[in-house]
Design an enzyme around this catalytic site. Structure first.
Site, short mmCIF file in Angstrom:
data_model
loop_
_atom_site.label_atom_id
_atom_site.label_comp_id
_atom_site.label_asym_id
_atom_site.label_seq_id
_atom_site.Cartn_x
_atom_site.Cartn_y
_atom_site.Cartn_z
N GLU A 150 -65.14 -71.96 -34.53
CA GLU A 150 -65.13 -70.40 -34.15
C GLU A 150 -65.06 -69.39 -35.62
O GLU A 150 -63.89 -69.48 -36.04
CB GLU A 150 -64.30 -69.91 -33.27
CG GLU A 150 -64.43 -70.91 -31.84
CD GLU A 150 -65.45 -69.98 -30.67
OE1 GLU A 150 -66.05 -69.23 -31.23
OE2 GLU A 150 -65.44 -70.76 -29.60
N HIS A 205 -75.50 -71.81 -27.80
CA HIS A 205 -76.23 -70.89 -27.09
C HIS A 205 -77.84 -70.85 -27.18
O HIS A 205 -78.29 -71.79 -28.22
CB HIS A 205 -75.71 -69.51 -26.87
CG HIS A 205 -73.95 -69.46 -26.60
ND1 HIS A 205 -73.55 -69.87 -25.67
CD2 HIS A 205 -73.11 -69.69 -27.63
CE1 HIS A 205 -72.05 -69.89 -25.61
NE2 HIS A 205 -71.81 -69.65 -27.14
N HIS A 230 -69.92 -71.79 -33.71
CA HIS A 230 -69.80 -70.48 -32.47
C HIS A 230 -68.93 -69.26 -32.99
O HIS A 230 -68.39 -69.37 -34.18
CB HIS A 230 -69.05 -71.14 -31.50
CG HIS A 230 -69.80 -72.09 -30.51
ND1 HIS A 230 -70.35 -71.86 -29.43
CD2 HIS A 230 -70.21 -73.20 -30.71
CE1 HIS A 230 -70.81 -72.60 -28.84
NE2 HIS A 230 -70.91 -73.58 -29.61
#
Length: 230
Positions: A137, A9, A77
């Site tokens: 993650e 992001h 992430h």
């Protein structure tokens, strides 16, 4: 090994948010991981970027990774959606699975949360990178238990969890590699032995190894003066 790494992001295209902000957390983690990976002997290319849209940010990650000629791509992430734990993704059939499974287990153990394990997906960065790739993650931003685990865990525990999942760094002609243990670093040959009470040339730098095989980080610089590297 040459590693391309990216925090997911951008400020303009932020990720998940809750008790934690994904963008802030992944950038913080990547900022700690880069020197830790370099200290382990890896070459590292930062593919994090600030593209204005989600699609553009993903495309730039892939472009930077592919141009780097890296051996492995790691995307960092943070999860969301009401769950808890750590998991890692690879493209089906990817050789990065060996690293992803260990990384998920190691990071979960460091945080003291559930290991959700290895999973497969066709995420953009997994299917479009030219090298084996994994997406980690770390934990869930919208779970208070995961938030607390993230907040209380020291950076060194988290970086060690990732570095140890990958293993030693750049592999010279003798096939050895740096290995970290509780007292420091040592150089492991393929047959399991190690240098002791001697200087050794590792990728063009001379390191001293003591009687236990541990390197305190002293090396000769170009002027033949001993100084600490780590």
């Amino acid at each position: 090994m040459k590693i391309a790494i990216a925090g997911g992001h951008s400020k303009a295209a932020p990720g998940a948010s809750g008790y934690l902000d994904e963008y802030e957390a992944d950038r913080g983690f990547v900022g700690q991981l880069i020197p830790a990976l370099k200290a382990a002997g890896h070459m590292v290319v930062n593919c994090s970027n600030e593209a204005a849209t989600s699609n553009a940010e993903l495309a730039e990650e892939v472009r930077l990774a592919n141009e780097s000629g890296a051996d492995l791509f790691i995307a960092i992430h943070f999860n969301a959606g009401g769950g808890t734990g750590t998991e890692a993704y690879v493209y089906p059939g990817s050789s990065a699975a060996q690293y992803a499974a260990r990384m998920s287990a190691n990071v979960a153990a460091a945080l003291g949360i559930r290991d959700r394990g290895l999973k497969t997906a066709s995420f953009h960065v997994l299917r479009n990178t030219s090298m084996p790739a994994l997406l980690l993650e770390v934990c869930f931003v919208d779970d208070v238990t995961d938030r607390d685990a993230w907040s209380r865990t020291h950076w060194s525990e988290l970086t060690d969890a990732v570095v140890s999942a990958i293993g030693g760094g750049i592999m010279p002609q003798d096939g050895g590699g740096w290995v970290r243990y509780e007292a420091g670093w040592w150089w492991k040959y393929p047959d399991g032995t190690w240098p002791a009470n001697e200087w050794k040339n590792v990728n063009g730098e001379w390191f001293w190894f003591d009687s236990r095989g541990s390197s305190p980080g002293f090396r000769w610089d170009d002027g033949r003066n001993r100084r600490r590297r780590r």
